[in-house]
Design an enzyme around this catalytic site. Structure first.
Site, mmCIF file in Angstrom:
data_model
loop_
_atom_site.group_PDB
_atom_site.id
_atom_site.type_symbol
_atom_site.label_atom_id
_atom_site.label_comp_id
_atom_site.label_asym_id
_atom_site.label_seq_id
_atom_site.Cartn_x
_atom_site.Cartn_y
_atom_site.Cartn_z
ATOM 1 C CE LYS A 13 2.172 4.162 -2.124
ATOM 2 N NZ LYS A 13 2.942 5.414 -2.080
ATOM 3 C CG HIS A 14 -5.691 1.424 2.345
ATOM 4 N ND1 HIS A 14 -5.623 2.181 1.205
ATOM 5 C CD2 HIS A 14 -6.879 0.793 2.313
ATOM 6 C CE1 HIS A 14 -6.738 2.022 0.520
ATOM 7 N NE2 HIS A 14 -7.524 1.178 1.164
ATOM 8 C CB ALA A 15 -4.898 -3.646 5.402
#
Length: 133
Positions: free
Chosen positions: A48-50
């Site tokens: 749930k991230h970049a």
């Protein structure tokens, strides 16, 4: 999103086991600065991230993981990692989540950079703002 695809690495089989090799190549063309291993049970959703700069290589050592990716052009793609000889390279600025599909799943992540909390985009709404730039 064209660059995102499952690749296979070299596996050496012996009568008493096998070795799966990850080394610098045309496909794995970044230096490894960090390795971490994530263990999770069936149904867990992680990631749930970049990353702004970091490139990551994901491989499933045990079990299976569904990897969902979205790039800055709003293109989405889903991948299945279910074998240590399969891997997926996640470029910078790709939103990524991992859903663990089996009990006792283990995901290994090889990173181009050491941990830097400032490199993470942890909010999906902020990531979407980068898409508009």
């Amino acid at each position: 999103m064209k660059k995102l695809k499952i690749s296979r690495t070299h596996k050496i089989k012996h009568a008493n086991g096998s070795i799966t090799v990850y080394e610098k190549s045309k496909k794995i063309n970044f230096g490894i600065s960090r390795l971490f291993v994530v263990s999770a049970n069936k149904g867990a959703v992680r990631g749930k991230h970049a990353h702004k700069k970091c490139i990551q290589l994901l491989t499933c050592l045990n079990g299976s993981v569904e990897v969902n990716c979205e790039d800055l052009e709003n293109k989405k793609k889903k991948f299945l990692l279910d074998n240590p000889s399969k891997y997926l390279i996640i470029p910078k600025m790709v939103w990524c989540t991992q859903k663990y599909l089996k009990k006792n799943t283990i995901l290994a992540v090889l990173c181009s950079q050491k941990y830097d909390g400032k490199d993470y985009i942890r909010s999906y709404s902020i990531f979407k703002k980068f898409q508009k730039k």
